[in-house]
Design a protein around this motif. Structure first.
Motif, PDB file in Angstrom:
ATOM      1  N   SER A 278       0.843  -1.199   0.000  1.00  0.00           N
ATOM      2  CA  SER A 278       0.000   0.000   0.000  1.00  0.00           C
ATOM      3  C   SER A 278       0.877   1.247   0.000  1.00  0.00           C
ATOM      4  O   SER A 278       2.066   1.190   0.342  1.00  0.00           O
ATOM      5  CB  SER A 278      -0.882   0.014   1.247  1.00  0.00           C
ATOM      6  OG  SER A 278      -0.059   0.234   2.383  1.00  0.00           O
ATOM      7  N   GLU A 279       0.258   2.371  -0.324  1.00  0.00           N
ATOM      8  CA  GLU A 279       0.988   3.646  -0.333  1.00  0.00           C
ATOM      9  C   GLU A 279       1.520   3.939   1.073  1.00  0.00           C
ATOM     10  O   GLU A 279       2.674   4.340   1.243  1.00  0.00           O
ATOM     11  CB  GLU A 279       0.039   4.758  -0.800  1.00  0.00           C
ATOM     12  CG  GLU A 279       0.675   6.116  -0.852  1.00  0.00           C
ATOM     13  CD  GLU A 279      -0.362   7.227  -1.048  1.00  0.00           C
ATOM     14  OE1 GLU A 279      -1.453   6.950  -1.573  1.00  0.00           O
ATOM     15  OE2 GLU A 279      -0.069   8.357  -0.648  1.00  0.00           O
ATOM     16  N   PHE A 280       0.677   3.683   2.068  1.00  0.00           N
ATOM     17  CA  PHE A 280       1.070   3.923   3.461  1.00  0.00           C
ATOM     18  C   PHE A 280       2.327   3.120   3.815  1.00  0.00           C
ATOM     19  O   PHE A 280       3.292   3.648   4.370  1.00  0.00           O
ATOM     20  CB  PHE A 280      -0.101   3.554   4.385  1.00  0.00           C
ATOM     21  CG  PHE A 280       0.215   3.667   5.839  1.00  0.00           C
ATOM     22  CD1 PHE A 280       0.140   4.900   6.486  1.00  0.00           C
ATOM     23  CD2 PHE A 280       0.604   2.546   6.573  1.00  0.00           C
ATOM     24  CE1 PHE A 280       0.449   5.010   7.840  1.00  0.00           C
ATOM     25  CE2 PHE A 280       0.918   2.649   7.918  1.00  0.00           C
ATOM     26  CZ  PHE A 280       0.841   3.880   8.558  1.00  0.00           C
ATOM     27  N   SER A 281       2.323   1.835   3.448  1.00  0.00           N
ATOM     28  CA  SER A 281       3.461   0.972   3.779  1.00  0.00           C
ATOM     29  C   SER A 281       4.708   1.372   3.004  1.00  0.00           C
ATOM     30  O   SER A 281       5.825   1.295   3.510  1.00  0.00           O
ATOM     31  CB  SER A 281       3.148  -0.488   3.465  1.00  0.00           C
ATOM     32  OG  SER A 281       1.936  -0.848   4.055  1.00  0.00           O
ATOM     33  N   LEU A 282       4.491   1.795   1.760  1.00  0.00           N
ATOM     34  CA  LEU A 282       5.614   2.214   0.912  1.00  0.00           C
ATOM     35  C   LEU A 282       6.352   3.386   1.571  1.00  0.00           C
ATOM     36  O   LEU A 282       7.576   3.400   1.678  1.00  0.00           O
ATOM     37  CB  LEU A 282       5.041   2.653  -0.441  1.00  0.00           C
ATOM     38  CG  LEU A 282       5.888   2.559  -1.700  1.00  0.00           C
ATOM     39  CD1 LEU A 282       6.342   1.142  -1.961  1.00  0.00           C
ATOM     40  CD2 LEU A 282       5.065   3.059  -2.888  1.00  0.00           C
ATOM     41  N   ILE A 283       5.568   4.348   2.040  1.00  0.00           N
ATOM     42  CA  ILE A 283       6.155   5.543   2.666  1.00  0.00           C
ATOM     43  C   ILE A 283       6.848   5.151   3.973  1.00  0.00           C
ATOM     44  O   ILE A 283       7.984   5.542   4.235  1.00  0.00           O
ATOM     45  CB  ILE A 283       5.059   6.608   2.902  1.00  0.00           C
ATOM     46  CG1 ILE A 283       4.539   7.105   1.556  1.00  0.00           C
ATOM     47  CG2 ILE A 283       5.584   7.769   3.746  1.00  0.00           C
ATOM     48  CD1 ILE A 283       3.222   7.844   1.628  1.00  0.00           C
ATOM     49  N   LYS A 284       6.162   4.331   4.757  1.00  0.00           N
ATOM     50  CA  LYS A 284       6.721   3.923   6.052  1.00  0.00           C
ATOM     51  C   LYS A 284       8.020   3.131   5.873  1.00  0.00           C
ATOM     52  O   LYS A 284       8.999   3.339   6.581  1.00  0.00           O
ATOM     53  CB  LYS A 284       5.673   3.067   6.771  1.00  0.00           C
ATOM     54  CG  LYS A 284       6.088   2.689   8.152  1.00  0.00           C
ATOM     55  CD  LYS A 284       4.944   2.056   8.931  1.00  0.00           C
ATOM     56  CE  LYS A 284       5.499   1.570  10.252  1.00  0.00           C
ATOM     57  NZ  LYS A 284       4.681   0.595  10.890  1.00  0.00           N
ATOM     58  N   LYS A 285       8.015   2.230   4.893  1.00  0.00           N
ATOM     59  CA  LYS A 285       9.150   1.323   4.724  1.00  0.00           C
ATOM     60  C   LYS A 285      10.355   2.017   4.084  1.00  0.00           C
ATOM     61  O   LYS A 285      11.486   1.787   4.489  1.00  0.00           O
ATOM     62  CB  LYS A 285       8.685   0.155   3.850  1.00  0.00           C
ATOM     63  CG  LYS A 285       9.659  -0.996   3.760  1.00  0.00           C
ATOM     64  CD  LYS A 285       8.952  -2.208   3.154  1.00  0.00           C
ATOM     65  CE  LYS A 285       9.922  -3.313   2.809  1.00  0.00           C
ATOM     66  NZ  LYS A 285       9.284  -4.371   2.045  1.00  0.00           N
ATOM     67  N   TYR A 286      10.100   2.859   3.087  1.00  0.00           N
ATOM     68  CA  TYR A 286      11.232   3.368   2.298  1.00  0.00           C
ATOM     69  C   TYR A 286      11.593   4.827   2.542  1.00  0.00           C
ATOM     70  O   TYR A 286      12.741   5.213   2.347  1.00  0.00           O
ATOM     71  CB  TYR A 286      10.967   3.149   0.800  1.00  0.00           C
ATOM     72  CG  TYR A 286      10.874   1.678   0.470  1.00  0.00           C
ATOM     73  CD1 TYR A 286      11.992   0.863   0.581  1.00  0.00           C
ATOM     74  CD2 TYR A 286       9.660   1.106   0.094  1.00  0.00           C
ATOM     75  CE1 TYR A 286      11.920  -0.491   0.314  1.00  0.00           C
ATOM     76  CE2 TYR A 286       9.574  -0.257  -0.177  1.00  0.00           C
ATOM     77  CZ  TYR A 286      10.710  -1.036  -0.074  1.00  0.00           C
ATOM     78  OH  TYR A 286      10.636  -2.382  -0.320  1.00  0.00           O
TER      79      TYR A 286
END
Ligand code: ADP
Ligand code: MG
Length: 334
Positions: free
Chosen positions: A11-19
């Motif tokens: 998800s967009e949320f996870s993408l931002i959080k992870k990277y």
């Protein structure tokens, strides 16, 4: 995994959080808030600039995402340096291409994080979206300089000396090398030029001297001659430049020796990301002393005068006529 295939479900949320969150700066609440807070240093003004790069226009679909991230950042750092400012913060608008992949984003974030460390910059936030076509990256960069000392394009005066950093034309010739246009070019020259095209070197080390000595300054992104015209127009003046004083790399010189028309490409092509600036003649000695240990060349190439227009003299003393003087994204010739 094929980097052109979107076979991930993140998800967009996870993408931002992870990277991106791992290297977000103070005041950004680890990218969990709507916005970020920036506290300018005492006595300093903020300088803000934005540059976007798009797949198929500024980079190729198969360029390394790490280098794409660095280019997207560095084209902005070049503008910040030209204003005499020190870069501090960035905001990132990341347009994911139709076939985006998590691998691409991971590599992109790695490159951006590396450069944020190199240049001591904090990521404050951004936006993530899909473009329906290729990748598009827009970075807004914020720098600082002492209030009231901003160096614009407007301040040149008649008789000011005109300087440039680095080597002119490597970016434009590097793009042609990247497109395999030079059959006879040696591998070393080819990789030197392609690297210059892919990875601009913002002249951040010069910003203090720009602040102290430059009367006008801008970064060269669309070709030396066209950008000099912009500086002259903004200052309501003209300029004379001599080709014999313009710094070129050995690789570019070899190309121009084999085909003299490439001189015009070097003088009017984009992607230099060098700085073009003017210095009052009474300050030139002090300026040249101050920059004697710069890790790149800084050369005096000409002089500002009254009147209008830019005249470039070739090595035989003849004025060079240009069909167009710069790269224009609207597709119009100048
Ligand atoms: P909203 O849609 O509620 O405004 P977003 O989901 O767009 O918020 O963003 C959430 C947080 O993530 C914000 O802090 C935003 O600045 C940050 N952010 C979003 N995209 C990026 C990105 N590409 N790079 C860095 N930060 C990002
Ligand atoms: Mg919000």
């Amino acid at each position: 995994m094929n980097s052109r295939q979107n076979n991930t479900k993140i998800s967009e949320f996870s993408l931002i959080k992870k990277y991106f969150a791992p290297f977000a700066g103070n005041g950004s609440f680890e990218l969990r808030d709507d916005a970020a807070e920036i506290v300018p240093s005492k006595g300093m003004s903020l300088v803000i600039t934005q540059d976007a790069i798009a797949e198929g226009i500024h980079f190729f679909a198969d360029d390394e995402p790490r280098l794409i991230a660095k280019k997207a950042l560095r084209v902005n750092l070049s503008d910040i340096a030209a204003k005499g400012a020190t870069p501090k913060y960035i905001s990132l608008a990341l347009g994911l291409g139709r076939y985006w992949s998590e691998t691409w984003v991971a590599e992109f974030a790695k490159g951006l994080c590396e450069d944020c460390t190199t240049y001591n910059i904090q990521l404050t936030g951004g936006d993530t979206f899909t473009t329906g076509a290729g990748y598009v990256i827009s970075i807004t960069a914020i720098g600082e300089l002492p209030s009231g000392q901003y160096v614009s394009r407007l301040g040149a005066k008649p008789d000011d000396a005109l300087y440039v950093t680095g080597q002119i034309g490597d970016g434009a010739l590097g793009l042609l090398a990247r497109q395999n246009k030079f059959d006879d070019l040696g591998n070393e020259d080819k990789s030197y030029l392609i690297n210059r095209y892919l990875l601009p070197q913002p002249r951040t080390e010069l910003s203090q001297a720009i602040l102290k000595f430059a009367t006008a300054s801008m970064d060269i992104s669309d070709g030396l001659v066209g950008d000099l015209e912009k500086l002259c127009n903004a200052s309501n003046l003209s300029a004379i430049v001599e080709v014999k004083n313009i710094p070129f790399s050995e690789a570019s010189r070899r190309i121009m020796e084999s085909e003299s028309n490439y001189l015009k490409t070097a003088l009017t092509g984009g992607d230099d990301y060098e700085i073009l600036f003017t210095v009052n003649p009474v300050d030139c000695d002090a300026f040249e002393n101050a920059i004697s240990s710069m890790p790149f060349p800084v050369k005096r190439i000409g002089t500002i005068s009254s009147g209008q227009g830019v005249k470039v003299f070739d090595t035989e003393g003849q004025v060079i006529e240009f069909d167009k003087t710069s790269y224009d994204h609207s597709g119009e010739s100048h």
